[in-house]
Structures are given as structure tokens and as C-alpha cells.
Design a protein around this motif. Structure first.
Motif, PDB file in Angstrom:
ATOM      1  N   SER A   1      12.719 -18.755 -42.587  1.00 42.19           N
ATOM      2  CA  SER A   1      12.620 -19.291 -43.944  1.00 42.19           C
ATOM      3  C   SER A   1      11.284 -18.973 -44.597  1.00 42.19           C
ATOM      4  O   SER A   1      11.215 -18.716 -45.811  1.00 42.19           O
ATOM      5  CB  SER A   1      12.837 -20.808 -43.923  1.00 42.19           C
ATOM      6  N   SER A   2      10.203 -19.008 -43.813  1.00 41.20           N
ATOM      7  CA  SER A   2       8.885 -18.702 -44.374  1.00 41.20           C
ATOM      8  C   SER A   2       8.860 -17.304 -44.971  1.00 41.20           C
ATOM      9  O   SER A   2       8.292 -17.077 -46.059  1.00 41.20           O
ATOM     10  CB  SER A   2       7.815 -18.835 -43.293  1.00 41.20           C
ATOM     11  N   TRP A   3       9.489 -16.348 -44.304  1.00 39.89           N
ATOM     12  CA  TRP A   3       9.502 -14.961 -44.776  1.00 39.89           C
ATOM     13  C   TRP A   3      10.545 -14.747 -45.871  1.00 39.89           C
ATOM     14  O   TRP A   3      10.333 -13.948 -46.789  1.00 39.89           O
ATOM     15  CB  TRP A   3       9.723 -14.009 -43.607  1.00 39.89           C
ATOM     16  N   GLN A   4      11.657 -15.458 -45.801  1.00 38.53           N
ATOM     17  CA  GLN A   4      12.649 -15.385 -46.877  1.00 38.53           C
ATOM     18  C   GLN A   4      12.044 -15.842 -48.193  1.00 38.53           C
ATOM     19  O   GLN A   4      12.233 -15.199 -49.235  1.00 38.53           O
ATOM     20  CB  GLN A   4      13.868 -16.254 -46.531  1.00 38.53           C
ATOM     21  N   GLN A   5      11.297 -16.944 -48.137  1.00 38.67           N
ATOM     22  CA  GLN A   5      10.716 -17.480 -49.362  1.00 38.67           C
ATOM     23  C   GLN A   5       9.577 -16.606 -49.876  1.00 38.67           C
ATOM     24  O   GLN A   5       9.421 -16.415 -51.092  1.00 38.67           O
ATOM     25  CB  GLN A   5      10.269 -18.913 -49.119  1.00 38.67           C
ATOM     26  N   ALA A   6       8.781 -16.058 -48.964  1.00 35.60           N
ATOM     27  CA  ALA A   6       7.722 -15.139 -49.380  1.00 35.60           C
ATOM     28  C   ALA A   6       8.324 -13.896 -50.024  1.00 35.60           C
ATOM     29  O   ALA A   6       7.815 -13.390 -51.043  1.00 35.60           O
ATOM     30  CB  ALA A   6       6.867 -14.750 -48.184  1.00 35.60           C
ATOM     31  N   ALA A   7       9.410 -13.388 -49.453  1.00 32.90           N
ATOM     32  CA  ALA A   7      10.073 -12.211 -50.017  1.00 32.90           C
ATOM     33  C   ALA A   7      10.650 -12.522 -51.391  1.00 32.90           C
ATOM     34  O   ALA A   7      10.540 -11.713 -52.328  1.00 32.90           O
ATOM     35  CB  ALA A   7      11.174 -11.733 -49.067  1.00 32.90           C
ATOM     36  N   ASP A   8      11.269 -13.696 -51.523  1.00 33.74           N
ATOM     37  CA  ASP A   8      11.820 -14.087 -52.824  1.00 33.74           C
ATOM     38  C   ASP A   8      10.734 -14.117 -53.889  1.00 33.74           C
ATOM     39  O   ASP A   8      10.952 -13.691 -55.033  1.00 33.74           O
ATOM     40  CB  ASP A   8      12.485 -15.468 -52.720  1.00 33.74           C
ATOM     41  N   ASP A   9       9.564 -14.623 -53.539  1.00 29.37           N
ATOM     42  CA  ASP A   9       8.461 -14.702 -54.494  1.00 29.37           C
ATOM     43  C   ASP A   9       8.032 -13.329 -54.990  1.00 29.37           C
ATOM     44  O   ASP A   9       7.558 -13.188 -56.126  1.00 29.37           O
ATOM     45  CB  ASP A   9       7.253 -15.397 -53.857  1.00 29.37           C
ATOM     46  N   LYS A  10       8.166 -12.314 -54.150  1.00 31.84           N
ATOM     47  CA  LYS A  10       7.683 -10.975 -54.481  1.00 31.84           C
ATOM     48  C   LYS A  10       8.803  -9.998 -54.859  1.00 31.84           C
ATOM     49  O   LYS A  10       8.516  -8.828 -55.147  1.00 31.84           O
ATOM     50  CB  LYS A  10       6.902 -10.403 -53.286  1.00 31.84           C
ATOM     51  N   GLY A  11      10.027 -10.455 -54.826  1.00 30.77           N
ATOM     52  CA  GLY A  11      11.128  -9.547 -55.115  1.00 30.77           C
ATOM     53  C   GLY A  11      11.410  -8.577 -53.983  1.00 30.77           C
ATOM     54  O   GLY A  11      12.005  -7.515 -54.198  1.00 30.77           O
ATOM     55  N   ALA A  12      10.987  -8.932 -52.790  1.00 27.79           N
ATOM     56  CA  ALA A  12      11.246  -8.088 -51.623  1.00 27.79           C
ATOM     57  C   ALA A  12      12.641  -8.381 -51.075  1.00 27.79           C
ATOM     58  O   ALA A  12      13.245  -9.412 -51.380  1.00 27.79           O
ATOM     59  CB  ALA A  12      10.185  -8.327 -50.552  1.00 27.79           C
ATOM     60  N   ILE A  13      13.129  -7.478 -50.268  1.00 35.55           N
ATOM     61  CA  ILE A  13      14.486  -7.565 -49.718  1.00 35.55           C
ATOM     62  C   ILE A  13      14.409  -8.022 -48.267  1.00 35.55           C
ATOM     63  O   ILE A  13      13.611  -7.487 -47.490  1.00 35.55           O
ATOM     64  CB  ILE A  13      15.188  -6.193 -49.798  1.00 35.55           C
ATOM     65  N   ILE A  14      15.232  -9.015 -47.921  1.00 34.50           N
ATOM     66  CA  ILE A  14      15.279  -9.532 -46.548  1.00 34.50           C
ATOM     67  C   ILE A  14      16.497  -8.976 -45.824  1.00 34.50           C
ATOM     68  O   ILE A  14      17.611  -8.986 -46.343  1.00 34.50           O
ATOM     69  CB  ILE A  14      15.354 -11.076 -46.541  1.00 34.50           C
ATOM     70  N   HIS A  15      16.275  -8.479 -44.614  1.00 31.07           N
ATOM     71  CA  HIS A  15      17.359  -8.092 -43.720  1.00 31.07           C
ATOM     72  C   HIS A  15      17.306  -8.998 -42.494  1.00 31.07           C
ATOM     73  O   HIS A  15      16.228  -9.333 -42.013  1.00 31.07           O
ATOM     74  CB  HIS A  15      17.218  -6.639 -43.273  1.00 31.07           C
ATOM     75  N   GLN A  16      18.471  -9.350 -41.961  1.00 30.65           N
ATOM     76  CA  GLN A  16      18.506 -10.182 -40.759  1.00 30.65           C
ATOM     77  C   GLN A  16      19.206  -9.430 -39.636  1.00 30.65           C
ATOM     78  O   GLN A  16      20.382  -9.098 -39.730  1.00 30.65           O
ATOM     79  CB  GLN A  16      19.210 -11.514 -41.013  1.00 30.65           C
ATOM     80  N   ALA A  17      18.459  -9.168 -38.562  1.00 28.33           N
ATOM     81  CA  ALA A  17      19.029  -8.516 -37.387  1.00 28.33           C
ATOM     82  C   ALA A  17      19.952  -9.494 -36.667  1.00 28.33           C
ATOM     83  O   ALA A  17      19.672 -10.687 -36.569  1.00 28.33           O
ATOM     84  CB  ALA A  17      17.914  -8.051 -36.452  1.00 28.33           C
ATOM     85  N   LEU A  18      21.033  -8.980 -36.140  1.00 28.82           N
ATOM     86  CA  LEU A  18      22.067  -9.795 -35.532  1.00 28.82           C
ATOM     87  C   LEU A  18      21.763 -10.133 -34.075  1.00 28.82           C
ATOM     88  O   LEU A  18      20.892  -9.531 -33.443  1.00 28.82           O
ATOM     89  CB  LEU A  18      23.414  -9.081 -35.606  1.00 28.82           C
ATOM     90  N   VAL A  19      22.519 -11.080 -33.569  1.00 27.93           N
ATOM     91  CA  VAL A  19      22.498 -11.436 -32.152  1.00 27.93           C
ATOM     92  C   VAL A  19      23.602 -10.655 -31.442  1.00 27.93           C
ATOM     93  O   VAL A  19      24.698 -10.453 -31.986  1.00 27.93           O
ATOM     94  CB  VAL A  19      22.730 -12.954 -31.971  1.00 27.93           C
ATOM     95  N   ASP A  20      23.312 -10.182 -30.235  1.00 25.33           N
ATOM     96  CA  ASP A  20      24.335  -9.589 -29.381  1.00 25.33           C
ATOM     97  C   ASP A  20      25.147 -10.754 -28.796  1.00 25.33           C
ATOM     98  O   ASP A  20      24.649 -11.500 -27.958  1.00 25.33           O
ATOM     99  CB  ASP A  20      23.682  -8.774 -28.267  1.00 25.33           C
TER     100      ASP A  20
END
Length: 411
Positions: free
Chosen positions: A126-145
Motif C-alpha cells: 500500500s505504501s508504494w501504491q499510494q506513492a505511485a498514485d501521487d506521481k502518476g506511476a504505474i503499479i504492477h503486482q507479481a503473482l504468487v506461485d
């Protein structure tokens, strides 16, 4: 002195207590460990005699200044930092990560990319999602095996490109216990010019962290998970210590780790942190350095915890209607002694509550690993039962757990 679980247990008052005339068994280590007497005494001694702030020309302030330096030295030894100056303190790992994310993301631009994982506790999502939202950056989430509930490293690596600015991932899952090959991710990230922020909260009680071997840019953990008080610890690599611009009050120092530390620190917690690291190192040979004593002690912890995992998996095989999410091995190089279970005919809450009535302390739910429980489609059904051992747990306690589970399940 050689490690034995009984010698360790004797140092924890909580482990010998009774509640409602029944003994108490703690299998909730992943949520917070018990605390040895030495940690309690250190915190009480500081508050009782030396409670002060930094910078004064009197004994208690000078003692507090020395304590701050000692805490950085002990934390640096614990994670193998290049210097005590690479250690930053805060209220907890989550608060530190949100705070550092502000400084790290200052220069991000629209279209930059950040990678988080579905295995992580959401303090590192969440910390990085919100930081990315503030800057217009794109979030990718790597999956679990989903086969062994470890991180899908290949999927994560496929997400890295020249726009990647940061990868945030855990060293070990706080829910399934799976250990992650962080070094492989760090190498790939650095080739692409990206930073790596590592969550070592669940890893640190079970394995000795080595930031120099990992090569990571940042790493965070919490002392209350490794037998200490509530205090967060962050490692900031030398190249970033003064390159980042933190959010801080103007009069505060702009030199060294203090530039990232907002407000007055919890000095009593830092006193407890020093005692916790000393506790962890006590089984090492006395003539060795603190780091070397920690290395020797953790070897003992790993061996004992592998034995606990082996007994757990053996006893688990006796039950029907139970599913284990995670690696079905006892090897401490592949997993911590933390296990996630669901039951065919009982909710996770029911199992945890019935065990709790017997003073067998386990957790249930999602444990802030929302990506994991969502991918496994367990969120709506109440998540998992989490059973987590520490080196103060015993094989007899594992057997007691399964005796109670058999009674609950009617096996």
C-alpha cells in the motif's frame, strides 16, 4: 553455552504462566514474539534512571546519546550493514516504510513503473501504491506461485523494464513461511537501474539478515517480531543515505540516519532492542564479534526450527480434511516454521477460537497479506489459520497442538 529450547524458554516469563488454570502455548510468533526478561529489565532501567532527550550536557542525556549509538551498532550487526550510520529507527516497519516511500518517490514521473508482490504484507504494498498514485506511476503486482505459495519469481522478472523505478518484496511470507530468492531479484533490478526495498519482518526472527550479501537498497524489520519491543528498523544503503531528500522539520539534522528520523525516538524501545540483539547472540562463542555470535546462534535456531517443522508436517499428515498452503518441506532454507491451513468442515475462525479456549494461541484471517488470500480466493471465507513457531517452542508443544486439533476435528 549451547542452545537448547528449555534454556531459552527459562528466560521468558510468559512461557511458564498459566491462564484459567491451564498452561499457555504461543504459536502466534509471526504476529509478535514473546519478550525475554533481559529486554524488560533493560527498558525499565532506562526509563527508571536515564529518561532524557539527546543533546544535553548532563548524565542522563549523555547516557541516551550513547544508547542511540549502541542501538545503531547492534542493529547494524543484526543486518550486517556497512555502518551504524545506515540504520534508521521509527515507530514500526509500516510507519517507516510509508515515511521512506515519500523520500524515495520524490523524483518519480508520470509513466514510471513500480513492482510489488501478492505475497507481501501490505505494509510493503500500500505504501508504494499510494506513492505511485501521487506521481502518476504505474503499479504492477507479481503473482504468487499457487503450487507452493511462494513468489512467482519468473513473473516478477518479466515485469522489469527500463521504466521500473522500484521493486518491493519480502524475504519471507508472513503467512505461508515461504522464503524468497531476493538476491536474484536485486541483481535483475539493478541491471535495469531500479531500487529494491525488502521487507524482512518475518524473516529476521528465523534467519540472520545480510544486506551486503543481498545488495538491496533498503530493508526494514521490526524488533517486536524478534523478541524485542515495538520499534521499526530500516537499512538505507550508503549510496542513498544523503542522496534522498526526506520530509523533515527544518531544525532537525540533515546528516546521517537522523535526517530520516522524525521526532523524538522511543529510547526505552531502543534499550530493549539492544537487549534483544544480545539475547539473540548469546549462544555464540564469547570471544567472537557480535555479528559472529549472531551467526552461530542462528545456526542453532535454524536446526531446531527445522525439527519443529518436520514434526509439524509429520503430525499434519495424520489429519484429514486439512489443506496446507505453502511448501511441504521442513528445510529452513526454503521456509520458516510458519504454516497456513484451511479446514474442510470448520472455518478458520472456529479453529482458532477453539484452540484459544485451550490457551493454544494461533491466528486466523489474512494477516495483511491481501494479495495472497485474494489470489487463493480465501478472502471471503475468512482466510487461513496461521501457526507459527519460534525457537522457544518445543516438539512437545507441537504434539499438544495436534492432540487438540484431533479432538476438534473428531479424528
Amino acid at each position: 553455552m549451547s542452545f537448547t529450547p528449555n534454556l531459552a524458554r527459562a528466560q521468558f516469563s510468559a512461557l511458564s504462566q498459566t491462564y484459567n488454570d491451564l498452561p499457555v502455548t504461543f504459536f502466534d510468533g509471526p504476529g509478535g514474539s514473546q519478550v525475554p526478561q533481559s529486554v524488560l529489565e533493560a527498558m525499565q532501567a532506562y526509563l527508571g534512571f536515564f529518561n532524557a532527550n539527546l543533546g544535553g550536557h548532563y548524565f542522563s542525556s549523555q547516557q541516551t546519546t550513547q544508547l542511540m549509538l549502541q542501538a545503531r551498532e547492534h542493529a547494524a550487526a543484526l543486518v550486517n550493514a556497512e555502518s551504524k550510520d545506515n540504520i534508521v529507527f521509527g515507530a514500526n516497519m509500516t510507519s517507516l516504510t510509508f515515511q521512506l516511500s515519500r523520500a524515495i518517490s520524490r523524483e518519480w514521473q508520470m509513466g514510471d513503473e513500480v513492482i510489488v508482490t501478492a505475497l507481501d504484507h501490505y505494509s510493503n504494498v500500500s505504501s508504494w501504491q499510494q506513492a505511485a498514485d501521487d506521481k502518476g506511476a504505474i503499479i504492477h503486482q507479481a503473482l504468487v506461485d499457487e503450487l507452493d505459495c511462494s513468489l512467482d519469481i519468473e513473473h516478477l522478472l518479466s515485469l522489469i523494464n527500463d521504466k521500473t523505478r522500484l521493486i518491493a518484496l519480502t524475504l519471507a511470507s508472513n503467512t505461508t513461511g515461504s522464503i524468497v530468492d531476493v538476491k536474484r531479484v536485486v541483481d535483475a533490478a539493478h541491471r535495469a537501474g531500479a531500487m529494491v526495498y525488502v521487507d524482512a519482518v518475518h524473516y529476521a526472527p528465523h534467519h540472520l539478515v545480510d544486506v551486503q550479501a543481498l545488495g538491496c537498497d533498503f530493508l526494514a524489520c521490526s524488533a517486536y517480531k524478534f523478541f524485542g519491543p515495538h520499534v521499526g528498523i530500516a537499512y538505507v544503503a550508503p549510496k542513498w543515505l544523503h542522496a534522498l531528500k526526506p520530509y523533515k522539520v527544518e531544525p532537525a539534522t540533515d546528516c546521517g540516519p537522523g535526517r530520516f528520523e522524525t521526532g523524538t525516538q522511543s529510547f526505552e524501545a531502543l534499550s530493549g532492542l539492544v537487549a534483544a540483539v544480545k539475547y539473540l547472540a548469546q549462544w555464540g562463542s564469547s570471544h567472537l564479534s557480535l555479528r559472529e555470535r549472531l551467526v552461530e546462534s542462528y545456526r542453532d535456531y535454524n536446526q531446531h526450527e527445522s525439527g519443529l517443522s518436520e514434526r509439524f508436517l509429520l503430525r499434519l499428515s495424520e489429519l484429514s480434511g486439512v489443506r496446507l498452503y505453502g511448501r511441504q518441506v521442513a528445510d529452513s532454507a526454503l521456509r520458516t516454521p510458519t504454516f497456513a491451513l484451511t479446514f474442510d468442515n470448520h472455518s478458520s475462525e472456529t479453529i482458532a477460537r477453539k484452540l484459544g479456549e485451550c490457551n493454544i494461541c494461533v491466528g486466523n484471517g489474512h494477516f495483511y497479506a491481501l494479495g495472497l488470500v485474494r489470489q487463493l480466493k480465501l478472502e471471503q471465507s475468512g482466510g487461513v489459520v496461521r501457526i507459527g513457531f519460534m525457537h522457544y517452542n518445543t516438539l512437545e508443544e507441537v504434539d499438544t497442538l495436534f492432540d487438540e486439533l484431533k479432538a476438534i476435528l473428531g479424528d
